[in-house]
Structure formats: structure tokens, C-alpha cells
Design a protein around this motif. Structure first.
Motif, short mmCIF file in Angstrom:
data_model
loop_
_atom_site.label_atom_id
_atom_site.label_comp_id
_atom_site.label_asym_id
_atom_site.label_seq_id
_atom_site.Cartn_x
_atom_site.Cartn_y
_atom_site.Cartn_z
N ILE A 1 0.85 -1.19 0.00
CA ILE A 1 0.00 0.00 0.00
C ILE A 1 0.89 1.24 0.00
O ILE A 1 1.80 1.38 0.81
CB ILE A 1 -0.91 0.06 1.24
CG1 ILE A 1 -1.77 -1.20 1.33
CG2 ILE A 1 -1.79 1.30 1.19
CD1 ILE A 1 -2.67 -1.22 2.56
N ASN A 2 0.63 2.15 -0.93
CA ASN A 2 1.27 3.46 -0.94
C ASN A 2 0.45 4.36 -0.01
O ASN A 2 -0.70 4.67 -0.30
CB ASN A 2 1.30 4.01 -2.37
CG ASN A 2 2.19 5.22 -2.50
OD1 ASN A 2 1.75 6.29 -2.91
ND2 ASN A 2 3.45 5.06 -2.19
N TRP A 3 1.06 4.73 1.11
CA TRP A 3 0.31 5.37 2.20
C TRP A 3 0.81 6.80 2.41
O TRP A 3 1.97 7.02 2.75
CB TRP A 3 0.52 4.56 3.48
CG TRP A 3 -0.38 4.92 4.63
CD1 TRP A 3 -0.19 5.94 5.52
CD2 TRP A 3 -1.59 4.26 5.00
NE1 TRP A 3 -1.21 5.95 6.43
CE2 TRP A 3 -2.08 4.92 6.14
CE3 TRP A 3 -2.28 3.16 4.49
CZ2 TRP A 3 -3.26 4.53 6.77
CZ3 TRP A 3 -3.45 2.76 5.12
CH2 TRP A 3 -3.92 3.45 6.25
N HIS A 4 -0.06 7.76 2.17
CA HIS A 4 0.26 9.16 2.44
C HIS A 4 -0.26 9.56 3.82
O HIS A 4 -1.27 9.02 4.27
CB HIS A 4 -0.37 10.08 1.38
CG HIS A 4 0.25 9.93 0.02
ND1 HIS A 4 -0.08 8.92 -0.84
CD2 HIS A 4 1.20 10.66 -0.61
CE1 HIS A 4 0.62 9.03 -1.96
NE2 HIS A 4 1.40 10.08 -1.84
N PHE A 5 0.44 10.48 4.45
CA PHE A 5 -0.04 10.92 5.76
C PHE A 5 0.28 12.39 5.99
O PHE A 5 1.22 12.95 5.43
CB PHE A 5 0.51 10.05 6.88
CG PHE A 5 2.01 9.93 6.94
CD1 PHE A 5 2.74 10.68 7.83
CD2 PHE A 5 2.68 9.05 6.10
CE1 PHE A 5 4.12 10.57 7.89
CE2 PHE A 5 4.06 8.93 6.17
CZ PHE A 5 4.78 9.69 7.06
N MET A 6 -0.54 13.00 6.82
CA MET A 6 -0.50 14.43 7.08
C MET A 6 0.41 14.74 8.27
O MET A 6 0.69 13.86 9.09
CB MET A 6 -1.91 14.93 7.41
CG MET A 6 -2.85 14.97 6.23
SD MET A 6 -2.41 16.33 5.12
CE MET A 6 -3.67 16.10 3.85
N PRO A 7 0.84 16.01 8.39
CA PRO A 7 1.46 16.43 9.65
C PRO A 7 0.49 16.13 10.79
O PRO A 7 -0.71 16.39 10.70
CB PRO A 7 1.64 17.95 9.46
CG PRO A 7 1.71 18.14 7.98
CD PRO A 7 0.79 17.11 7.40
N GLY A 8 1.00 15.56 11.84
CA GLY A 8 0.15 15.11 12.94
C GLY A 8 0.03 13.60 12.96
O GLY A 8 -0.32 13.01 13.98
N GLU A 9 0.30 12.95 11.83
CA GLU A 9 0.39 11.49 11.75
C GLU A 9 1.86 11.11 11.73
O GLU A 9 2.71 11.86 11.25
CB GLU A 9 -0.28 10.96 10.49
CG GLU A 9 -1.78 11.17 10.40
CD GLU A 9 -2.33 10.61 9.11
OE1 GLU A 9 -2.89 9.50 9.12
OE2 GLU A 9 -2.19 11.29 8.07
N THR A 10 2.16 9.92 12.19
CA THR A 10 3.54 9.42 12.16
C THR A 10 3.56 8.03 11.55
O THR A 10 2.54 7.32 11.51
CB THR A 10 4.14 9.35 13.58
OG1 THR A 10 3.41 8.36 14.34
CG2 THR A 10 4.09 10.69 14.28
N VAL A 11 4.73 7.63 11.10
CA VAL A 11 4.90 6.29 10.56
C VAL A 11 4.60 5.25 11.65
O VAL A 11 3.89 4.27 11.43
CB VAL A 11 6.33 6.10 10.03
CG1 VAL A 11 6.57 4.66 9.59
CG2 VAL A 11 6.59 7.06 8.86
N GLU A 12 5.15 5.49 12.84
CA GLU A 12 4.96 4.54 13.93
C GLU A 12 3.48 4.42 14.31
O GLU A 12 2.98 3.32 14.57
CB GLU A 12 5.78 4.97 15.15
CG GLU A 12 7.28 4.88 14.96
CD GLU A 12 7.85 5.93 14.02
OE1 GLU A 12 7.18 6.98 13.82
OE2 GLU A 12 8.96 5.70 13.49
N GLY A 13 2.79 5.57 14.35
CA GLY A 13 1.37 5.54 14.67
C GLY A 13 0.56 4.80 13.62
O GLY A 13 -0.41 4.09 13.94
N THR A 14 0.94 4.96 12.37
CA THR A 14 0.26 4.26 11.28
C THR A 14 0.43 2.76 11.41
O THR A 14 -0.54 1.99 11.29
CB THR A 14 0.80 4.74 9.92
OG1 THR A 14 0.50 6.13 9.75
CG2 THR A 14 0.21 3.94 8.78
N LEU A 15 1.65 2.32 11.66
CA LEU A 15 1.90 0.88 11.80
C LEU A 15 1.14 0.30 12.99
O LEU A 15 0.58 -0.80 12.91
CB LEU A 15 3.40 0.63 11.95
CG LEU A 15 4.26 0.95 10.72
CD1 LEU A 15 5.73 0.73 11.02
CD2 LEU A 15 3.84 0.09 9.53
N GLU A 16 1.12 1.04 14.08
CA GLU A 16 0.40 0.56 15.26
C GLU A 16 -1.09 0.40 14.96
O GLU A 16 -1.72 -0.60 15.33
CB GLU A 16 0.60 1.52 16.43
CG GLU A 16 -0.09 1.08 17.71
CD GLU A 16 0.13 2.06 18.86
OE1 GLU A 16 -0.45 1.84 19.93
OE2 GLU A 16 0.89 3.04 18.67
#
Length: 385
Positions: A253-268
Motif C-alpha cells: 500500500i502506498n500510504w500518504h499521511f498528514m502532519p500530525g500522523e507518524t509512521v509509527e502511529g500508522t503501523l500501530e
């Protein structure tokens, strides 16, 4: 067409023409980097070819001013995408028509590089009038894996502000979404295809997770809204015809994220979602390269304020400070290394397509903005010492 330059600088046009004439596809930038390094050496400045990942190089030039002061970085990537099928002109034989220079990489972003190179030379010639240092870099591989930028920021250089000379002339980018590629490996249990109840079908379990991901409520930035994601591929088995329950499936999955999101938070969040399915399959969720952190500069940042003053002085209007929805080496500089970075440079059209061109008026104006800002940023600090 932007109106500004009454006469064109033949040296600037010639420099850009030379850069565009040299093939520099991602991962194969060596020829243009050698040419850039030699150009700086001829101007009396030392150019270093620094090691980057995968055997690539970055061209780095440092100019010291008169005493202690801030460090300004200016430059960008010197690689280009490949040749699109819809070119009607020779991609590496630049031509000029209607205030446009056509050629592969003219807009993205050898125009910005040429303007930055002459800016650095002007600062070198007047280095007794400002304090601190200016660092120029021609980075490798931005169009692919950003191996040049990632290698560059591993060395602490004390950079206080960076101008990435990307083609953003009317829309000065001060923040951008992040982007990662998430790989999910699903492991089930094989069984005979006529007795599927005895196995755990990895394809079906992967599909369950994909549907759950698609229904996720994504974080919404109060100003920029929610980011997006896209399934790039799904694979299972080795292509052979077998009557058995597939026990291995993977998807990216190509995953975009905004300021306020983190890679670690996404994985969790994704791991918690997988656990909530109560599946008999197992899910291994990992992140691969390239990886771009999101970032956003405060509009009241002194760097942004000073740049806005220069933009206003040269162009007679306020810059349109934007949040970018694409990614670039700026995500590496600011998002990963914490270097305040904005994107500004001459624009044009047909980026990553046939008959790419850069606006020559904007090329000259961008150089004027670069030099005005550099003098303002470095001289004001010098005077306050």
C-alpha cells in the motif's frame, strides 16, 4: 507567461542548456555531476563528490563568509525521469521558443539548479560582505529512492535554512504530506483445494484486511483534510496451477499521511486493525523505502518571513505559501533531519512528460529571488554580530 526579465542572461541560458544536454537518469547522474563539479572548480570553488547510497554521489560545495553566521543550503536533485513516449523534440537537445527552453529536466529541475549555481558564485565573489556559510548540493536519485538526500542528511552540517529549487514559482511550498510503502505479508495454512475448511486461505484473509483498511477513518488535519492511500499490488503463489489453499499472500500500500500522523502511529493502527479481525492467519506489517516524513513550517518562522520579503521585493506580490500533496527531497531534509526547508524555483509545463519546458522569465526571476534572500538572510545576521 511571467513577465519580468527584459533581457536574458546568456550565461544563465547557456548553463541550463549544458545541464539539460547531459543525460542524468536516476541512478545514472555521474556525468552531469562531474560536469557540475568541474564548473565550480573553474569558478574557483572546491566541489566535493560525496558518497551516497548504492555507489551514487552528491556534488557538495561550501562557501564560507566573513565570520560566524547562519548556514544556508541551496540546490536540489540533478537526476531526471526516463524519456516519455510523447516527445516531439529531442529530449537532450534543448531548444528555445516563445520564452521557453525545452528539454528533459529543464523544469524538473535543472532550471532551478542553474539559477542556484550562479547564485552561489555571486555569493562567493562577495563573501567578505556576509557571515556564515552557503552550501550547495546537486543530489542524486530524487526521482527514485532519494538515496542522495538520505546520505546527505546523515552528516550534521548545522544548516539553518534550505531552499530546494524545485519548480514551484507561484506556489511556494512550506509543507508536504509524508509517504511510505507498507508491505503486508499474510501467512495462512495450506490444504487441499477440495477441503478448504482444513486450511487458512491467505488470499481471503488478505482481502478481509484490505476491506477493513479501506473503511478506516483516517486522521484529518484541521487545515488540509485527510490523506489517501492506494493498494499498489497483491501477489500470491508462484504462478503454478495447483489445487491447494494458498498459504502466502502479500500486498503493498502506498500510504500518504498528514502532519500530525507518524509512521509509527500508522503501523500501530494497522496492526491493531489486523488483530481485530480475529483471523487464523498471521500478518507481518513492515515499511520499505523510499520513506518520506510529512512536514509543515510555521508561516511565522523567521526564515519564511525573510524569504517572503525577498519574494515581495522581486515580484511585487505576496508569495502563495502552500502545503504540497507530493513528496520530494524536502521531506528528507525537514521531515527526517529537521532542516527548515521550502520549495521554490522556475516553473513550466509537461513535467515527467513529453516536451517538458521551463519558463525563462521565471528562471531569471528565481535567481534574483535566491540572491536577494541569501544576502538578506546572511547579511542581516552579519550586521547583528
Amino acid at each position: 507567461m511571467t513577465s519580468a526579465a527584459t533581457t536574458y542572461d546568456e550565461e544563465l541560458i547557456g548553463l541550463l542548456t549544458d545541464l539539460v544536454s547531459i543525460q542524468s537518469f536516476s541512478g545514472k547522474e555521474g556525468d552531469v555531476q562531474t560536469w557540475i563539479a568541474n564548473w565550480f572548480e573553474r569558478q574557483g570553488m572546491e566541489a566535493i563528490l560525496e558518497e551516497a547510497d548504492g555507489g551514487l554521489k552528491n556534488v557538495v560545495v561550501t562557501v564560507e563568509g566573513n565570520g560566524h553566521g547562519p548556514a544556508l543550503w541551496i540546490g536540489g536533485h540533478c537526476d531526471t525521469v526516463g524519456i516519455a513516449s510523447n516527445w516531439t523534440k529531442a529530449p537532450h537537445a534543448p531548444v528555445i521558443a516563445d520564452n521557453r527552453l525545452y528539454g528533459l529536466g529543464a523544469m524538473d529541475m535543472k532550471g532551478g539548479l542553474a539559477a542556484a549555481m550562479l547564485t552561489v558564485r555571486a555569493l562567493h565573489s562577495a563573501r567578505d560582505r556576509w557571515a556564515g556559510k552557503v552550501i550547495f548540493a546537486a543530489l542524486a536519485d530524487e526521482e527514485a529512492w532519494s538515496r542522495g538526500a538520505n546520505a546527505f542528511v546523515r552528516t550534521e552540517r548545522g544548516i539553518d535554512a534550505a531552499i530546494m529549487c524545485e519548480p514551484h514559482f507561484h506556489d511556494v511550498v512550506i509543507g508536504a504530506m509524508g509517504k511510505i510503502n507498507i508491505r503486508v505479508d499474510v501467512t495462512g495454512r495450506s490444504a487441499h483445494g477440495s477441503r478448504p475448511e482444513e486450511g487458512v486461505n491467505a488470499v481471503i484473509e488478505a482481502a478481509r484486511l484490505l476491506v477493513a483498511i479501506d473503511a478506516m477513518e483516517r486522521f484529518r488535519h484541521p487545515e488540509f483534510g485527510a490523506a489517501t492511500h492506494c493498494v499498489l499490488n497483491v501477489s500470491s503463489g508462484d504462478g503454478r496451477y495447483e489445487i491447494r489453499v494458498p498459504d502466502q499472500t502479500a500486498f503493498v500500500i502506498n500510504w500518504h499521511f498528514m502532519p500530525g500522523e507518524t509512521v509509527e502511529g500508522t503501523l500501530e493502527a494497522l496492526r491493531e486493525l489486523a488483530d481485530s479481525l480475529g483471523s487464523a492467519a498471521s500478518f507481518l506489517i513492515t515499511v520499505g523505502e523510499p520513506r518520506y516524513e510529512s512536514f509543515l513550517l510555521d508561516r511565522q518562522n523567521s526564515f519564511i518571513r525573510q524569504f517572503s520579503e525577498s519574494y515581495r521585493t522581486v515580484l511585487g506580490k505576496e508569495p502563495d505559501l502552500r502545503f504540497g500533496r507530493g513528496v520530494s527531497d524536502a521531506n528528507i531534509f525537514m521531515g527526517r533531519a529537521g532542516i527548515p526547508t521550502l520549495l521554490f524555483g522556475p516553473d513550466g509545463a509537461n513535467m515527467h512528460s513529453g516536451d517538458e519546458w521551463v519558463d525563462l522569465d521565471q528562471l531569471h526571476l528565481a535567481r534574483t529571488v535566491y540572491l536577494d534572500f541569501a544576502r538578506r538572510f546572511l547579511t542581516s545576521n552579519h550586521e547583528s554580530q
